[in-house]
Design a protein around this motif. Structure first.
Motif, short mmCIF file in Angstrom:
data_model
loop_
_atom_site.label_atom_id
_atom_site.label_comp_id
_atom_site.label_asym_id
_atom_site.label_seq_id
_atom_site.Cartn_x
_atom_site.Cartn_y
_atom_site.Cartn_z
N ILE A 1 -8.29 7.59 1.20
CA ILE A 1 -9.46 7.14 0.43
C ILE A 1 -9.06 6.05 -0.56
CG2 ILE A 1 -11.10 7.86 -1.37
CD1 ILE A 1 -11.41 10.49 0.18
N GLN A 2 -7.86 6.16 -1.11
CA GLN A 2 -7.38 5.19 -2.10
C GLN A 2 -6.82 3.93 -1.45
OE1 GLN A 2 -4.69 7.06 -4.90
NE2 GLN A 2 -5.95 8.90 -4.94
N GLY A 3 -6.94 3.84 -0.12
CA GLY A 3 -6.49 2.64 0.59
C GLY A 3 -5.08 2.73 1.12
N GLY A 4 -4.48 3.90 1.03
CA GLY A 4 -3.12 4.08 1.52
C GLY A 4 -3.09 4.41 3.00
N MET B 1 0.83 -1.19 0.00
CA MET B 1 0.00 0.00 0.00
C MET B 1 0.88 1.26 0.00
SD MET B 1 -3.27 -0.16 2.50
CE MET B 1 -3.38 -1.81 3.12
N PRO B 2 0.48 2.26 -0.72
CA PRO B 2 1.26 3.51 -0.72
C PRO B 2 1.13 4.24 0.62
CG PRO B 2 -0.68 3.71 -2.12
CD PRO B 2 -0.64 2.30 -1.63
N GLU B 3 2.16 5.01 0.94
CA GLU B 3 2.17 5.78 2.18
C GLU B 3 2.37 7.26 1.88
OE1 GLU B 3 4.09 2.67 5.35
OE2 GLU B 3 5.40 4.15 4.45
N PHE B 4 1.81 8.07 2.74
CA PHE B 4 2.00 9.52 2.69
C PHE B 4 2.64 9.91 4.01
CE2 PHE B 4 0.33 13.91 3.27
CZ PHE B 4 0.96 14.50 2.18
N LEU B 5 3.91 10.30 3.96
CA LEU B 5 4.67 10.61 5.16
C LEU B 5 4.52 12.08 5.51
CD1 LEU B 5 6.77 9.48 7.22
CD2 LEU B 5 8.51 10.37 5.68
N ILE B 6 4.16 12.34 6.76
CA ILE B 6 4.03 13.71 7.24
C ILE B 6 5.02 13.92 8.37
CG2 ILE B 6 2.55 15.34 8.48
CD1 ILE B 6 0.23 14.38 6.90
N ASN B 7 5.86 14.93 8.21
CA ASN B 7 6.80 15.33 9.25
C ASN B 7 6.02 16.25 10.20
OD1 ASN B 7 8.82 16.32 10.86
ND2 ASN B 7 10.11 17.01 9.18
N ASP C 1 19.91 12.73 13.78
CA ASP C 1 20.77 12.10 12.78
C ASP C 1 20.17 12.15 11.37
OD1 ASP C 1 18.77 10.20 12.91
OD2 ASP C 1 20.07 8.58 13.59
N GLY C 2 19.00 12.78 11.24
CA GLY C 2 18.38 12.94 9.93
C GLY C 2 17.36 11.87 9.57
N LYS C 3 17.31 10.80 10.34
CA LYS C 3 16.34 9.74 10.05
C LYS C 3 14.96 10.15 10.55
CE LYS C 3 17.85 5.96 11.86
NZ LYS C 3 18.43 4.72 12.34
N MET C 4 13.94 9.61 9.88
CA MET C 4 12.57 9.87 10.27
C MET C 4 12.09 8.75 11.19
SD MET C 4 11.71 12.72 8.84
CE MET C 4 9.95 12.84 8.73
N GLU C 5 11.62 9.12 12.37
CA GLU C 5 11.09 8.14 13.33
C GLU C 5 9.57 8.15 13.23
OE1 GLU C 5 11.26 6.99 18.03
OE2 GLU C 5 11.66 9.04 17.44
N ARG C 6 9.01 7.05 12.76
CA ARG C 6 7.56 6.91 12.64
C ARG C 6 6.97 6.65 14.03
NH1 ARG C 6 6.11 3.75 7.43
NH2 ARG C 6 7.64 4.60 6.00
N PHE C 7 5.85 7.32 14.31
CA PHE C 7 5.24 7.06 15.62
C PHE C 7 3.75 6.81 15.54
CE2 PHE C 7 5.24 11.65 15.18
CZ PHE C 7 3.96 12.01 15.54
N ASP C 8 3.13 7.00 14.37
CA ASP C 8 1.70 6.74 14.25
C ASP C 8 1.34 6.56 12.78
OD1 ASP C 8 -0.89 6.29 15.06
OD2 ASP C 8 -1.30 8.36 15.64
N GLU C 9 0.26 5.82 12.55
CA GLU C 9 -0.27 5.63 11.20
C GLU C 9 -1.76 5.89 11.23
OE1 GLU C 9 0.55 1.71 9.77
OE2 GLU C 9 2.67 2.13 9.46
N ILE C 10 -2.25 6.51 10.17
CA ILE C 10 -3.69 6.78 10.03
C ILE C 10 -4.15 6.11 8.75
CG2 ILE C 10 -5.42 8.57 9.69
CD1 ILE C 10 -3.67 10.39 11.44
N THR C 11 -5.18 5.27 8.87
CA THR C 11 -5.65 4.52 7.71
C THR C 11 -7.13 4.74 7.40
OG1 THR C 11 -6.07 2.60 9.11
CG2 THR C 11 -3.92 2.69 8.00
#
Length: 74
Positions: free
Chosen positions: A35-38, A1-7, A48-58
């Motif tokens: 809406i498209q299932g992502g 599934m595609p993802e939309f990353l929000i900082n 260090d520049g890495k993105m730390e994911r902490f939540d997902e909304i589906t």
């Protein structure tokens, strides 16, 4: 599934400068993805520049609740 990353730092910055138009653009793209299932992924950039994911909304309902919280004090 595609993802939309929000900082979330970007969201917080837009809240501070009261840029409702840009926030609406972000949430419209996120809604389209959900809406498209992502998945909308909330992340924070670490030192260090890495993105730390902490939540997902589906779901649209979860996205609407998050959006309401973002716009609450604008």
């Amino acid at each position: 599934m595609p993802e939309f990353l929000i900082n979330v730092a970007q969201i917080e910055e837009l809240q501070m400068i009261n840029d409702k138009d840009e926030l609406e653009k972000i949430f419209n793209r996120a809604k389209s993805m959900v809406i498209q299932g992502g998945t909308m992924v909330l992340a924070r950039k670490l030192k260090d520049g890495k993105m730390e994911r902490f939540d997902e909304i589906t779901t649209e309902a979860d996205l609407a609740a998050y959006k309401k919280g973002v716009f609450k004090y604008l």
